[in-house]
Design a protein around this motif. Structure first.
Motif, PDB file in Angstrom:
ATOM      1  N   ALA A  19       0.810  -1.174   0.038  1.00 23.32           N
ATOM      2  CA  ALA A  19       0.130   0.000  -0.025  1.00 23.32           C
ATOM      3  C   ALA A  19       0.796   1.277  -0.146  1.00 23.32           C
ATOM      4  CB  ALA A  19      -1.010  -0.096   1.206  1.00 23.32           C
ATOM      5  N   ASP A  20       1.747   1.235   0.717  1.00 18.94           N
ATOM      6  CA  ASP A  20       2.965   2.291   0.862  1.00 18.94           C
ATOM      7  C   ASP A  20       3.538   2.859  -0.425  1.00 18.94           C
ATOM      8  OD1 ASP A  20       3.550   4.619   2.555  1.00 18.94           O
ATOM      9  OD2 ASP A  20       5.614   3.538   2.526  1.00 18.94           O
ATOM     10  N   ASP A  21       4.064   1.521  -0.891  1.00 20.97           N
ATOM     11  CA  ASP A  21       4.755   1.701  -2.370  1.00 20.97           C
ATOM     12  C   ASP A  21       3.749   2.485  -3.407  1.00 20.97           C
ATOM     13  OD1 ASP A  21       7.082   0.610  -1.221  1.00 20.97           O
ATOM     14  OD2 ASP A  21       6.817  -1.180  -2.149  1.00 20.97           O
ATOM     15  N   ALA A  22       2.731   1.846  -3.343  1.00 25.29           N
ATOM     16  CA  ALA A  22       1.471   2.225  -4.457  1.00 25.29           C
ATOM     17  C   ALA A  22       1.391   3.930  -4.001  1.00 25.29           C
ATOM     18  CB  ALA A  22       0.380   1.541  -4.465  1.00 25.29           C
ATOM     19  N   ASP A  23       1.107   4.268  -2.953  1.00 23.12           N
ATOM     20  CA  ASP A  23       0.616   5.436  -2.345  1.00 23.12           C
ATOM     21  C   ASP A  23       1.814   6.413  -2.847  1.00 23.12           C
ATOM     22  OD1 ASP A  23      -0.995   7.439  -1.153  1.00 23.12           O
ATOM     23  OD2 ASP A  23      -0.033   6.953   0.830  1.00 23.12           O
ATOM     24  N   ARG A  24       3.026   6.099  -2.475  1.00 24.59           N
ATOM     25  CA  ARG A  24       4.320   6.961  -2.788  1.00 24.59           C
ATOM     26  C   ARG A  24       4.581   7.047  -4.274  1.00 24.59           C
ATOM     27  NH1 ARG A  24       6.584   8.590   1.826  1.00 24.59           N
ATOM     28  NH2 ARG A  24       5.890   7.510   3.921  1.00 24.59           N
ATOM     29  N   ALA A  25       4.012   5.966  -5.144  1.00 28.14           N
ATOM     30  CA  ALA A  25       4.153   6.302  -6.254  1.00 28.14           C
ATOM     31  C   ALA A  25       3.194   7.171  -7.058  1.00 28.14           C
ATOM     32  CB  ALA A  25       4.186   4.890  -7.070  1.00 28.14           C
ATOM     33  N   GLY A  26       2.480   7.593  -6.328  1.00 29.12           N
ATOM     34  CA  GLY A  26       1.247   8.210  -7.035  1.00 29.12           C
ATOM     35  C   GLY A  26      -0.035   7.623  -7.352  1.00 29.12           C
ATOM     36  N   LYS A  27       0.117   6.492  -7.175  1.00 23.17           N
ATOM     37  CA  LYS A  27      -1.024   5.295  -7.621  1.00 23.17           C
ATOM     38  C   LYS A  27      -2.088   5.202  -6.746  1.00 23.17           C
ATOM     39  CE  LYS A  27       2.461   3.395 -10.691  1.00 23.17           C
ATOM     40  NZ  LYS A  27       3.226   2.377 -11.305  1.00 23.17           N
ATOM     41  N   SER A  28      -2.413   6.042  -5.794  1.00 22.09           N
ATOM     42  CA  SER A  28      -3.381   5.721  -4.700  1.00 22.09           C
ATOM     43  C   SER A  28      -4.752   5.725  -5.351  1.00 22.09           C
ATOM     44  CB  SER A  28      -3.514   6.885  -3.685  1.00 22.09           C
ATOM     45  OG  SER A  28      -1.964   6.744  -2.906  1.00 22.09           O
ATOM     46  N   ASP A  29      -5.410   4.743  -4.871  1.00 23.74           N
ATOM     47  CA  ASP A  29      -7.016   4.778  -5.127  1.00 23.74           C
ATOM     48  C   ASP A  29      -7.870   4.239  -3.935  1.00 23.74           C
ATOM     49  OD1 ASP A  29      -6.365   2.211  -5.401  1.00 23.74           O
ATOM     50  OD2 ASP A  29      -6.745   2.124  -7.674  1.00 23.74           O
TER      51      ASP A  29
END
Length: 87
Positions: A19-29
């Motif tokens: 979750a953190d990797d996706a969030d920091r990559a700007g791919k949050s949903d």
């Protein structure tokens, strides 16, 4: 019993990291938000095995905050606030 604690903690850590990797990559949903929430619940389950180390307590708190921010932004139809340290 120590093996069970390690399995539960490792699973919670993996969920949090994804979750953190996706969030920091700007791919949050909303999926990212739900992954943070799931990680939070799994890491909180580690309390059954004894007192949690400070780093896990901080991850639980962070995961809850990120879930709320992502869920709120989704509900309001606005862009997500990036996580701290990614600006």
């Amino acid at each position: 019993l120590d093996d069970a604690a390690a399995v539960v903690e490792n699973f919670g850590q993996e969920l949090f990291l994804k979750a953190d990797d996706a969030d920091r990559a700007g791919k949050s949903d909303m999926r990212t938000g739900k992954a943070f929430l799931a990680a939070c619940h799994v890491l909180e389950a580690c309390k059954q095995f004894g007192e949690l180390p400070l780093d896990l307590e901080e991850k639980i708190k962070y995961a809850k905050v990120r879930f709320v921010k992502i869920a709120k932004a989704t509900k309001e139809g606005r862009p997500f606030t990036p996580p701290p340290g990614t600006e």
